[in-house]
Design a protein around this motif. Sequence first.
Motif, PDB file in Angstrom:
ATOM      1  N   ASP A 107       0.832  -1.204   0.000  1.00 48.76           N
ATOM      2  CA  ASP A 107       0.000   0.000   0.000  1.00 48.76           C
ATOM      3  C   ASP A 107       0.869   1.257   0.000  1.00 48.76           C
ATOM      4  N   ILE A 108       1.901   1.246   0.853  1.00 48.82           N
ATOM      5  CA  ILE A 108       2.818   2.384   0.902  1.00 48.82           C
ATOM      6  C   ILE A 108       3.583   2.499  -0.408  1.00 48.82           C
ATOM      7  N   LEU A 109       4.012   1.357  -0.939  1.00 46.88           N
ATOM      8  CA  LEU A 109       4.756   1.351  -2.205  1.00 46.88           C
ATOM      9  C   LEU A 109       3.929   1.973  -3.320  1.00 46.88           C
ATOM     10  N   GLU A 110       2.680   1.555  -3.431  1.00 47.28           N
ATOM     11  CA  GLU A 110       1.803   2.081  -4.483  1.00 47.28           C
ATOM     12  C   GLU A 110       1.588   3.582  -4.318  1.00 47.28           C
ATOM     13  N   THR A 111       1.411   4.019  -3.071  1.00 48.88           N
ATOM     14  CA  THR A 111       1.189   5.442  -2.811  1.00 48.88           C
ATOM     15  C   THR A 111       2.416   6.268  -3.170  1.00 48.88           C
ATOM     16  N   LEU A 112       3.594   5.773  -2.800  1.00 48.31           N
ATOM     17  CA  LEU A 112       4.826   6.508  -3.085  1.00 48.31           C
ATOM     18  C   LEU A 112       5.084   6.597  -4.587  1.00 48.31           C
ATOM     19  N   VAL A 113       4.885   5.498  -5.286  1.00 42.40           N
ATOM     20  CA  VAL A 113       5.093   5.504  -6.739  1.00 42.40           C
ATOM     21  C   VAL A 113       4.140   6.497  -7.395  1.00 42.40           C
ATOM     22  N   TYR A 114       2.877   6.483  -6.982  1.00 41.18           N
ATOM     23  CA  TYR A 114       1.888   7.407  -7.539  1.00 41.18           C
ATOM     24  C   TYR A 114       2.279   8.860  -7.260  1.00 41.18           C
ATOM     25  N   THR A 115       2.679   9.142  -6.010  1.00 40.73           N
ATOM     26  CA  THR A 115       3.042  10.508  -5.619  1.00 40.73           C
ATOM     27  C   THR A 115       4.226  11.020  -6.425  1.00 40.73           C
ATOM     28  N   LEU A 116       5.231  10.178  -6.599  1.00 34.22           N
ATOM     29  CA  LEU A 116       6.434  10.590  -7.324  1.00 34.22           C
ATOM     30  C   LEU A 116       6.172  10.731  -8.822  1.00 34.22           C
ATOM     31  N   GLU A 117       5.376   9.828  -9.379  1.00 31.86           N
ATOM     32  CA  GLU A 117       5.033   9.939 -10.806  1.00 31.86           C
ATOM     33  C   GLU A 117       4.235  11.208 -11.068  1.00 31.86           C
ATOM     34  N   ARG A 118       3.370  11.570 -10.145  1.00 39.69           N
ATOM     35  CA  ARG A 118       2.567  12.782 -10.290  1.00 39.69           C
ATOM     36  C   ARG A 118       3.448  14.030 -10.319  1.00 39.69           C
ATOM     37  N   GLU A 119       4.622  13.944  -9.658  1.00 36.50           N
ATOM     38  CA  GLU A 119       5.564  15.065  -9.662  1.00 36.50           C
ATOM     39  C   GLU A 119       6.451  15.085 -10.903  1.00 36.50           C
ATOM     40  N   GLY A 120       6.273  14.087 -11.775  1.00 30.80           N
ATOM     41  CA  GLY A 120       7.018  14.072 -13.027  1.00 30.80           C
ATOM     42  C   GLY A 120       8.254  13.198 -13.038  1.00 30.80           C
ATOM     43  N   TYR A 121       8.486  12.429 -11.968  1.00 31.86           N
ATOM     44  CA  TYR A 121       9.660  11.562 -11.921  1.00 31.86           C
ATOM     45  C   TYR A 121       9.373  10.224 -12.599  1.00 31.86           C
ATOM     46  N   ARG A 159       4.577  13.172   5.858  1.00 29.44           N
ATOM     47  CA  ARG A 159       3.674  13.816   4.913  1.00 29.44           C
ATOM     48  C   ARG A 159       4.313  13.836   3.532  1.00 29.44           C
ATOM     49  N   SER A 160       3.473  13.784   2.515  1.00 27.75           N
ATOM     50  CA  SER A 160       3.976  13.796   1.141  1.00 27.75           C
ATOM     51  C   SER A 160       4.820  15.030   0.870  1.00 27.75           C
ATOM     52  N   ARG A 161       4.407  16.169   1.426  1.00 27.88           N
ATOM     53  CA  ARG A 161       5.144  17.411   1.190  1.00 27.88           C
ATOM     54  C   ARG A 161       6.562  17.330   1.751  1.00 27.88           C
ATOM     55  N   GLU A 162       6.690  16.729   2.939  1.00 25.96           N
ATOM     56  CA  GLU A 162       8.015  16.570   3.544  1.00 25.96           C
ATOM     57  C   GLU A 162       8.878  15.641   2.700  1.00 25.96           C
TER      58      GLU A 162
END
Length: 228
Positions: free
Chosen positions: A13-27, A108-111
């Motif tokens: 669950d954490i893995l999926e969230t992190l991948v999504y968050t980073l892809e959304r930032e363009g990485y 937090r995602s921002r951090e």
Amino acid sequence: MAARVAVVEDDLDILETLVYTLEREGYETSGFPDGAQALLAFRDKVPDLCLIDWMLPGMSGLDLCRILKADQRFARTAILMLTARGTEMDAVTGLNAGADDYVVKPFRSRELLARVRALLRRTQPADTAGALRRVGDLWLDTHTYRAGWKDKAFDLTPTEFKILELLVRHPDRVYSRGQVLSNLWPDDRAVEDRAVDVHIARLREKMGPAAALVETVRGVGYRLKAQE
């Protein structure tokens, strides 16, 4: 070209969230549930940054960190440890294993994104005139990300290189821990002063006979001694 980021986390669950968050930032982001799968994938694509969970199944996050830092192919790869361990000793252990930074769960995602941006900046050569800097027999090249003493190069992490670059810019100038932190983590004030001490200690270990040039100014901070 988008920076290449790898996430190694066994909680799916954490893995999926992190991948999504980073892809959304363009990485350009890839995720792996364990260190073995990550290392296999890294044979083809070397990441610019790795986010590694401390408590991985089989090979621990610390072991994976040590393996990466022992391989010259990953010399420019920054490592951010994800850990539920929040004590100072745990942080020191992670940094000594070769991590460039760490973030304590829950975060937090921002951090997290602030740490990611700061680390990726360190993997990019500074766009300044005069790539080669010298202080006596100590040299540093901001284009090739190499530094050394006379004809011997140091094996530095991106964070260690950036600290040395900061000190080399103005020999004899004293930088407080806070000033070092603001140069390395300009978007984040959650990083502790102790992290600077650990990185300085590791930098000195790798500098060999040149280590004495990095001086501690008691109660203030650090400076690079100018050579006559």
